[in-house]
Scaffold this motif. Structure first.
Motif, PDB file in Angstrom:
ATOM      1  N   GLY A  47      40.567   1.546 -51.048  1.00 19.91           N
ATOM      2  CA  GLY A  47      40.616   2.754 -51.779  1.00 19.91           C
ATOM      3  C   GLY A  47      39.784   3.948 -51.004  1.00 19.91           C
ATOM      4  N   ILE A  48      39.163   3.553 -50.021  1.00 18.54           N
ATOM      5  CA  ILE A  48      38.373   4.624 -49.315  1.00 18.54           C
ATOM      6  C   ILE A  48      39.072   5.158 -48.093  1.00 18.54           C
ATOM      7  N   ARG A  49      39.381   6.513 -48.322  1.00 26.42           N
ATOM      8  CA  ARG A  49      40.331   7.111 -46.989  1.00 26.42           C
ATOM      9  C   ARG A  49      39.718   7.069 -45.592  1.00 26.42           C
ATOM     10  N   SER A  50      40.263   6.941 -44.652  1.00 28.94           N
ATOM     11  CA  SER A  50      39.792   7.138 -43.285  1.00 28.94           C
ATOM     12  C   SER A  50      40.585   8.068 -42.642  1.00 28.94           C
ATOM     13  N   MET A  51      39.926   9.092 -41.867  1.00 23.60           N
ATOM     14  CA  MET A  51      40.539   9.897 -41.061  1.00 23.60           C
ATOM     15  C   MET A  51      41.635   9.155 -40.087  1.00 23.60           C
ATOM     16  N   LYS A  52      41.274   7.964 -39.910  1.00 26.59           N
ATOM     17  CA  LYS A  52      42.322   7.122 -39.011  1.00 26.59           C
ATOM     18  C   LYS A  52      43.617   6.786 -39.557  1.00 26.59           C
ATOM     19  N   LEU A  53      43.538   6.817 -40.623  1.00 29.76           N
ATOM     20  CA  LEU A  53      44.582   6.188 -41.630  1.00 29.76           C
ATOM     21  C   LEU A  53      45.570   7.418 -42.166  1.00 29.76           C
ATOM     22  N   ALA A  54      46.760   6.747 -42.439  1.00 34.88           N
ATOM     23  CA  ALA A  54      47.660   7.885 -43.061  1.00 34.88           C
ATOM     24  C   ALA A  54      47.235   8.209 -44.362  1.00 34.88           C
ATOM     25  N   PRO A  55      47.381   9.546 -44.680  1.00 32.40           N
ATOM     26  CA  PRO A  55      46.989   9.753 -46.301  1.00 32.40           C
ATOM     27  C   PRO A  55      47.683   8.848 -47.213  1.00 32.40           C
ATOM     28  N   LEU A  56      46.966   8.728 -48.382  1.00 34.88           N
ATOM     29  CA  LEU A  56      47.402   7.681 -49.377  1.00 34.88           C
ATOM     30  C   LEU A  56      48.869   7.929 -50.077  1.00 34.88           C
ATOM     31  N   GLU A  57      49.220   9.164 -49.971  1.00 26.28           N
ATOM     32  CA  GLU A  57      50.595   9.595 -50.452  1.00 26.28           C
ATOM     33  C   GLU A  57      51.629   9.027 -49.511  1.00 26.28           C
ATOM     34  N   THR A  58      51.346   8.610 -48.194  1.00 27.71           N
ATOM     35  CA  THR A  58      52.342   8.209 -47.468  1.00 27.71           C
ATOM     36  C   THR A  58      51.980   6.648 -46.874  1.00 27.71           C
ATOM     37  N   ASP A  59      51.175   6.013 -47.655  1.00 26.48           N
ATOM     38  CA  ASP A  59      50.879   4.602 -47.353  1.00 26.48           C
ATOM     39  C   ASP A  59      51.900   3.948 -48.065  1.00 26.48           C
ATOM     40  N   GLU A  60      53.032   3.347 -47.269  1.00 30.72           N
ATOM     41  CA  GLU A  60      53.940   2.635 -48.128  1.00 30.72           C
ATOM     42  C   GLU A  60      53.407   1.281 -48.621  1.00 30.72           C
ATOM     43  N   ALA A  61      52.585   0.737 -47.882  1.00 35.36           N
ATOM     44  CA  ALA A  61      52.360  -0.580 -48.505  1.00 35.36           C
ATOM     45  C   ALA A  61      51.562  -0.336 -49.716  1.00 35.36           C
ATOM     46  N   TYR A  62      50.789   0.294 -49.960  1.00 32.47           N
ATOM     47  CA  TYR A  62      50.103   0.938 -51.293  1.00 32.47           C
ATOM     48  C   TYR A  62      51.166   1.027 -52.618  1.00 32.47           C
ATOM     49  N   TRP A  63      51.955   1.849 -52.211  1.00 31.92           N
ATOM     50  CA  TRP A  63      53.144   2.226 -53.150  1.00 31.92           C
ATOM     51  C   TRP A  63      54.304   1.061 -53.396  1.00 31.92           C
ATOM     52  N   ALA A  64      54.268   0.512 -52.490  1.00 29.68           N
ATOM     53  CA  ALA A  64      55.196  -0.791 -52.618  1.00 29.68           C
ATOM     54  C   ALA A  64      54.903  -1.786 -53.592  1.00 29.68           C
ATOM     55  N   ALA A  65      53.327  -2.048 -53.727  1.00 32.80           N
ATOM     56  CA  ALA A  65      52.890  -2.858 -54.851  1.00 32.80           C
ATOM     57  C   ALA A  65      52.944  -2.215 -56.335  1.00 32.80           C
ATOM     58  N   ILE A  66      52.834  -0.921 -56.190  1.00 30.23           N
ATOM     59  CA  ILE A  66      53.123  -0.402 -57.513  1.00 30.23           C
ATOM     60  C   ILE A  66      54.719  -0.339 -58.067  1.00 30.23           C
ATOM     61  N   ARG A  67      55.610  -0.358 -56.970  1.00 26.94           N
ATOM     62  CA  ARG A  67      56.862  -0.181 -57.101  1.00 26.94           C
ATOM     63  C   ARG A  67      57.273  -1.781 -57.690  1.00 26.94           C
ATOM     64  N   ASP A  68      56.433  -2.749 -57.305  1.00 29.74           N
ATOM     65  CA  ASP A  68      56.957  -4.068 -57.759  1.00 29.74           C
ATOM     66  C   ASP A  68      56.895  -4.039 -59.232  1.00 29.74           C
ATOM     67  N   GLU A  69      56.035  -3.364 -59.852  1.00 27.43           N
ATOM     68  CA  GLU A  69      56.157  -3.348 -61.449  1.00 27.43           C
ATOM     69  C   GLU A  69      57.124  -2.579 -62.026  1.00 27.43           C
ATOM     70  N   PHE A  70      57.959  -1.997 -61.535  1.00 33.23           N
ATOM     71  CA  PHE A  70      59.359  -1.446 -62.238  1.00 33.23           C
ATOM     72  C   PHE A  70      60.371  -2.136 -61.943  1.00 33.23           C
ATOM     73  N   PRO A  71      61.212  -2.836 -62.750  1.00 32.09           N
ATOM     74  CA  PRO A  71      62.367  -3.531 -62.474  1.00 32.09           C
ATOM     75  C   PRO A  71      63.512  -2.725 -62.178  1.00 32.09           C
ATOM     76  N   ILE A  72      63.422  -1.407 -62.618  1.00 28.94           N
ATOM     77  CA  ILE A  72      64.674  -0.587 -62.661  1.00 28.94           C
ATOM     78  C   ILE A  72      64.997  -0.313 -61.101  1.00 28.94           C
ATOM     79  N   VAL A  73      64.058  -0.432 -60.330  1.00 30.03           N
ATOM     80  CA  VAL A  73      64.411  -0.272 -58.730  1.00 30.03           C
ATOM     81  C   VAL A  73      65.388  -1.408 -58.188  1.00 30.03           C
TER      82      VAL A  73
END
Length: 446
Positions: A47-73
């Motif tokens: 959860g700690i951002r690094s200047m070497k990492l992509a911004p959290l809004e574009t971190d697809e691995a992070y958002w994919a885990a959230i997406r797993d909670e939504f059956p509609i997809v």
């Protein structure tokens, strides 16, 4: 059909879904979920951002885990969160568990005040005392429209692109008491949106000594036009006019601060961007407004005293507007949805939604020439995007999107716009947007 049903073989398997504009479909979907999901644990560097990492809004691995909670997809390209926000499984399960608990024990109560406090935090109200429970935005608006002192000839200002939930309660008061409803245009005759300065001036010009209230959307359901509510509320207060905001859309999508906005009342719901259960909403009432809104429907739990001496003293808080037995499972589910959103962070959700909207609008722009034009002001970077087709009927277009690529969208008949609206949320992936754009291109060029 307008609803979907979910059944589970166990708490990890989603079995059946029924969705609008298609026949009943069944599918076994392995959720591959994390038990008691800890969203921080899957963020980059915990959860700690690094200047070497992509911004959290574009971190697809992070958002994919959230997406797993939504059956509609697993079943749709769902681009209609602006009408109904599907709940994550953790919320659906919380509601089901609470219903089972009530039916097994008879214990139907719960921590209502804790949920008021959670909702107050979502919109930055001072306390839960300023939050009333409702079933939806329409009910919240109705509490205000029926409860304030209005007489025949008094005026209320609306826009000409209202959702029925904000317009009908005021029109019903017009039918009952002879008040005057005036609709202030949001666009010129060519559907070009007015700038903030122009619209504020038009509202000011529409005011007369008989104007008593203004009720307008924070974000229009029609085109996603983010109105200058703070300026409008300040203008209204300067004239001793009540200002009520239809806040169906911002909470859960945009960070919302009712105190900064300066509104007298803010009506919202849990079933859109908060992704809560369907059939629960809330109303914020400012401290200087509550005594001006008399409860017109009432019952148990609203009083600090009632007796056979004929006296009734309402509670001094917004609890005076919700009454009698409630389905606590819905409240518990909404609390769970808020907790889910808070783990992600409302600031991160807003950034993600704006990022996804940028991808969608950029792709649409590339294919717009000769096919459609945008109705959404380019300055209103929110989830909602509306277009008006040049040659194809808007209803036909929506039906073809569903038939060709299983994309659920919304038509916009309000204000005779005859447009199409698309919306994204945290379960939407860039791949979804790519598929949607491909489907849109295919329909437009067929």
């Amino acid at each position: 059909m307008k609803t979907y049903e979910q059944f589970y073989m166990d708490r990890r398997t989603f079995l059946q879904m029924t969705f609008a504009s298609t026949s009943v479909a069944t599918a076994a979907v392995s959720a591959t979920r994390r038990k008691g999901i800890d969203l921080n644990s899957i963020a980059p560097t915990n959860g700690i951002r690094s200047m070497k990492l992509a911004p959290l809004e574009t971190d697809e691995a992070y958002w994919a885990a959230i997406r797993d909670e939504f059956p509609i997809v697993q079943n749709l390209l769902y681009f209609n969160n602006g009408t109904m926000g599907p709940s994550p499984l953790v919320v659906t399960e919380r509601v089901a568990d609470r219903i089972k608990h009530v039916d097994a024990t008879g214990d139907y109560g719960g921590d209502y005040e804790g949920i008021r406090t959670a909702l107050a935090k979502v919109v930055n109200a001072e306390s839960g005392d300023q939050i009333a429970f409702t079933h939806n935005v329409s009910e919240a608006i109705s509490i205000v429209s029926s409860g304030i002192d209005l007489k025949a000839g008094d005026e209320v200002l609306l826009t000409n692109q209202e959702h029925a939930g904000n317009a009908i309660p005021w029109l019903a008061r017009k039918n009952r008491d002879g008040i005057v409803i005036k609709f202030v245009p949001l666009t010129d005759e060519h559907l070009n949106p007015y700038s903030d300065d122009e619209f504020v001036q038009r509202v000011s010009d529409a005011m007369t000594p008989r104007t008593r209230a203004i009720s307008m959307p924070h974000l229009t359901c029609t085109t996603g036009h983010l109105l200058p509510i703070k300026r409008l509320a300040a203008l209204a207060r300067s004239k001793n006019i009540w200002f009520i905001a239809d806040g169906a859309h911002p909470p859960g999508m945009l960070q919302t601060d009712v105190r900064d906005l300066g509104v007298h009342a803010y009506a919202s719901c849990g079933h859109k961007w908060l992704c809560g259960p369907k059939g629960i909403g809330f109303l914020y009432i400012a401290p200087d407004f509550i005594e001006h809104v008399i409860p017109t429907w009432s019952g148990a739990e609203v009083d600090k005293y009632w007796g056979y001496d004929g006296r009734l003293d309402f509670l001094p808080t917004a609890s005076r507007y919700d009454f009698a037995t409630q389905n606590f499972a819905l409240f518990d589910g909404l609390h769970c949805a808020i907790e889910f959103m808070e783990k992600i962070g409302f600031d991160k959700i807003e950034a993600r939604v704006k990022y996804l909207t940028g991808l969608l609008r950029s792709g649409l722009h590339e294919m717009s020439d000769g096919h459609f034009r945008f109705l959404t002001p380019k300055e209103s970077v929110t989830s909602l995007t509306s277009i008006k087709l040049d040659k194809m009927d808007y209803k036909v277009f929506a039906d073809k999107l569903m038939a060709n690529c299983k994309a659920r969208t919304r038509i916009v008949p309000e204000g005779n716009l005859e447009a199409n609206r698309f919306s994204v949320h945290i379960y939407t992936s860039p791949e979804d947007i790519g598929k949607f754009l491909d489907g849109t291109r295919a329909v437009l060029t067929a």
